[in-house]
Design a protein around this motif. Sequence first.
Motif, PDB file in Angstrom:
ATOM      1  N   GLU A   1      -3.670   0.579 -10.460  1.00 24.99           N
ATOM      2  CA  GLU A   1      -2.724   0.664  -9.342  1.00 24.99           C
ATOM      3  C   GLU A   1      -3.072  -0.273  -8.192  1.00 24.99           C
ATOM      4  O   GLU A   1      -2.179  -0.802  -7.526  1.00 24.99           O
ATOM      5  CB  GLU A   1      -2.668   2.102  -8.810  1.00 24.99           C
ATOM      6  CG  GLU A   1      -2.009   3.074  -9.745  1.00 24.99           C
ATOM      7  CD  GLU A   1      -1.945   4.467  -9.143  1.00 24.99           C
ATOM      8  OE1 GLU A   1      -1.329   4.618  -8.057  1.00 24.99           O
ATOM      9  OE2 GLU A   1      -2.530   5.392  -9.746  1.00 24.99           O
ATOM     10  N   TYR A   2      -4.378  -0.445  -7.942  1.00 25.13           N
ATOM     11  CA  TYR A   2      -4.842  -1.226  -6.792  1.00 25.13           C
ATOM     12  C   TYR A   2      -5.985  -2.141  -7.234  1.00 25.13           C
ATOM     13  O   TYR A   2      -7.158  -1.837  -7.007  1.00 25.13           O
ATOM     14  CB  TYR A   2      -5.288  -0.297  -5.658  1.00 25.13           C
ATOM     15  CG  TYR A   2      -4.210   0.694  -5.293  1.00 25.13           C
ATOM     16  CD1 TYR A   2      -3.103   0.281  -4.569  1.00 25.13           C
ATOM     17  CD2 TYR A   2      -4.269   2.010  -5.732  1.00 25.13           C
ATOM     18  CE1 TYR A   2      -2.079   1.165  -4.269  1.00 25.13           C
ATOM     19  CE2 TYR A   2      -3.250   2.903  -5.435  1.00 25.13           C
ATOM     20  CZ  TYR A   2      -2.156   2.475  -4.713  1.00 25.13           C
ATOM     21  OH  TYR A   2      -1.151   3.352  -4.428  1.00 25.13           O
TER      22      TYR A   2
ATOM     23  N   TYR B   1      -5.762  -4.327   0.847  1.00 27.45           N
ATOM     24  CA  TYR B   1      -5.729  -4.152  -0.599  1.00 27.45           C
ATOM     25  C   TYR B   1      -4.448  -4.736  -1.167  1.00 27.45           C
ATOM     26  O   TYR B   1      -3.479  -4.982  -0.447  1.00 27.45           O
ATOM     27  CB  TYR B   1      -5.872  -2.666  -0.979  1.00 27.45           C
ATOM     28  CG  TYR B   1      -4.730  -1.790  -0.516  1.00 27.45           C
ATOM     29  CD1 TYR B   1      -3.645  -1.533  -1.352  1.00 27.45           C
ATOM     30  CD2 TYR B   1      -4.730  -1.219   0.744  1.00 27.45           C
ATOM     31  CE1 TYR B   1      -2.598  -0.720  -0.934  1.00 27.45           C
ATOM     32  CE2 TYR B   1      -3.689  -0.407   1.175  1.00 27.45           C
ATOM     33  CZ  TYR B   1      -2.632  -0.161   0.325  1.00 27.45           C
ATOM     34  OH  TYR B   1      -1.595   0.629   0.738  1.00 27.45           O
ATOM     35  N   LYS B   2      -4.478  -4.980  -2.480  1.00 25.34           N
ATOM     36  CA  LYS B   2      -3.300  -5.437  -3.208  1.00 25.34           C
ATOM     37  C   LYS B   2      -2.930  -4.366  -4.208  1.00 25.34           C
ATOM     38  O   LYS B   2      -3.795  -3.782  -4.865  1.00 25.34           O
ATOM     39  CB  LYS B   2      -3.579  -6.735  -3.971  1.00 25.34           C
ATOM     40  CG  LYS B   2      -3.570  -7.973  -3.138  1.00 25.34           C
ATOM     41  CD  LYS B   2      -3.669  -9.198  -4.024  1.00 25.34           C
ATOM     42  CE  LYS B   2      -3.666 -10.461  -3.186  1.00 25.34           C
ATOM     43  NZ  LYS B   2      -3.748 -11.664  -4.037  1.00 25.34           N
ATOM     44  N   ASP B   3      -1.623  -4.128  -4.335  1.00 21.63           N
ATOM     45  CA  ASP B   3      -1.177  -3.181  -5.349  1.00 21.63           C
ATOM     46  C   ASP B   3      -0.966  -3.916  -6.675  1.00 21.63           C
ATOM     47  O   ASP B   3      -1.176  -5.127  -6.769  1.00 21.63           O
ATOM     48  CB  ASP B   3       0.082  -2.444  -4.886  1.00 21.63           C
ATOM     49  CG  ASP B   3       1.263  -3.364  -4.609  1.00 21.63           C
ATOM     50  OD1 ASP B   3       1.355  -4.449  -5.225  1.00 21.63           O
ATOM     51  OD2 ASP B   3       2.109  -2.992  -3.779  1.00 21.63           O
ATOM     52  N   ALA B   4      -0.538  -3.195  -7.696  1.00 20.63           N
ATOM     53  CA  ALA B   4      -0.380  -3.761  -9.038  1.00 20.63           C
ATOM     54  C   ALA B   4       0.646  -4.895  -9.076  1.00 20.63           C
ATOM     55  O   ALA B   4       0.572  -5.771  -9.939  1.00 20.63           O
ATOM     56  CB  ALA B   4       0.009  -2.665 -10.027  1.00 20.63           C
ATOM     57  N   GLU B   5       1.573  -4.920  -8.135  1.00 20.71           N
ATOM     58  CA  GLU B   5       2.578  -5.987  -8.073  1.00 20.71           C
ATOM     59  C   GLU B   5       2.071  -7.214  -7.312  1.00 20.71           C
ATOM     60  O   GLU B   5       2.765  -8.211  -7.199  1.00 20.71           O
ATOM     61  CB  GLU B   5       3.868  -5.480  -7.422  1.00 20.71           C
ATOM     62  CG  GLU B   5       4.666  -4.501  -8.278  1.00 20.71           C
ATOM     63  CD  GLU B   5       4.056  -3.107  -8.288  1.00 20.71           C
ATOM     64  OE1 GLU B   5       3.524  -2.657  -7.249  1.00 20.71           O
ATOM     65  OE2 GLU B   5       4.081  -2.470  -9.352  1.00 20.71           O
TER      66      GLU B   5
ATOM     67  N   THR C   1       1.267  -7.198  -4.029  1.00 13.88           N
ATOM     68  CA  THR C   1       1.641  -7.114  -2.620  1.00 13.88           C
ATOM     69  C   THR C   1       0.426  -6.753  -1.775  1.00 13.88           C
ATOM     70  O   THR C   1      -0.309  -5.814  -2.100  1.00 13.88           O
ATOM     71  CB  THR C   1       2.748  -6.052  -2.416  1.00 13.88           C
ATOM     72  OG1 THR C   1       3.840  -6.356  -3.280  1.00 13.88           O
ATOM     73  CG2 THR C   1       3.216  -6.021  -0.974  1.00 13.88           C
TER      74      THR C   1
ATOM     75  N   HIS D   1      -1.518  -5.292   1.472  1.00 12.61           N
ATOM     76  CA  HIS D   1      -1.345  -4.191   2.423  1.00 12.61           C
ATOM     77  C   HIS D   1      -2.561  -4.145   3.342  1.00 12.61           C
ATOM     78  O   HIS D   1      -3.673  -4.475   2.933  1.00 12.61           O
ATOM     79  CB  HIS D   1      -1.249  -2.845   1.689  1.00 12.61           C
ATOM     80  CG  HIS D   1      -0.139  -2.758   0.705  1.00 12.61           C
ATOM     81  ND1 HIS D   1       1.128  -2.364   1.044  1.00 12.61           N
ATOM     82  CD2 HIS D   1      -0.109  -3.042  -0.625  1.00 12.61           C
ATOM     83  CE1 HIS D   1       1.894  -2.383  -0.040  1.00 12.61           C
ATOM     84  NE2 HIS D   1       1.170  -2.798  -1.059  1.00 12.61           N
TER      85      HIS D   1
ATOM     86  N   PRO E   1      -2.680   4.788   0.565  1.00 11.64           N
ATOM     87  CA  PRO E   1      -2.000   5.728  -0.329  1.00 11.64           C
ATOM     88  C   PRO E   1      -2.976   6.828  -0.750  1.00 11.64           C
ATOM     89  O   PRO E   1      -4.205   6.669  -0.644  1.00 11.64           O
ATOM     90  CB  PRO E   1      -1.584   4.863  -1.523  1.00 11.64           C
ATOM     91  CG  PRO E   1      -2.371   3.615  -1.427  1.00 11.64           C
ATOM     92  CD  PRO E   1      -2.812   3.463  -0.010  1.00 11.64           C
TER      93      PRO E   1
ATOM     94  N   LYS F   1      -4.106   7.867  -3.547  1.00  5.76           N
ATOM     95  CA  LYS F   1      -5.107   7.483  -4.555  1.00  5.76           C
ATOM     96  C   LYS F   1      -6.309   6.793  -3.897  1.00  5.76           C
ATOM     97  O   LYS F   1      -7.449   7.036  -4.271  1.00  5.76           O
ATOM     98  CB  LYS F   1      -4.467   6.562  -5.593  1.00  5.76           C
ATOM     99  CG  LYS F   1      -5.332   6.233  -6.764  1.00  5.76           C
ATOM    100  CD  LYS F   1      -5.416   7.419  -7.704  1.00  5.76           C
ATOM    101  CE  LYS F   1      -5.854   7.015  -9.080  1.00  5.76           C
ATOM    102  NZ  LYS F   1      -5.842   8.127  -9.992  1.00  5.76           N
TER     103      LYS F   1
END
Length: 169
Positions: free
Chosen positions: A123-124, A132-136, A138, A140, A146, A148
């Motif tokens: 997920e991250y 942090y970067k998410d799975a897409e 992006t 943040h 979040p 998690k």
Amino acid sequence: MIESDYPTASEYFSLMRSSDRDMEELIEYFKQQQEEVLICVFGDHQPVLEDDFYEELFAENGKSEQENLFNQYKTPFWIWANYDMEEQEEVEISLNYLGGLLFEAAGLPESPYMQYLSEVREEYPVLTINGYKDAEGTLHTLEELPDKLKEYERIQYYIVYDGGFDDQY
């Protein structure tokens, strides 16, 4: 100006070239060995060079300040083996996940904690002091984590300050 371990970027790149030659010699040695060998090479930070170097590198690249900050602290890594293993390119993860990735590459069983980290990594994949970067992919900031990542933060605290990890994770 930041104090640098290298007088100039030119000296840094010269030393890097020398390190590359030494690494090539090491790999050539292990190619000849019968025992299975897995080598992971990574850096924990970019070189400390003159501020002007990074300003010029990131000048007018069309990326946000946050992206440039991430890129300034991004370091490459690679995993090599003297046996067949699945190749992956452009894997972007943070250092906290590298041990688990090595266990996967070596085909070793993961501890419950490493299994948990693999779930978080899905997920991250990138988690740093800068965000942090998410799975897409992006970016943040850390202002709003979040659930998690809040859970991960609590588990890390427990491991560091209470000295344990429960198999429930």
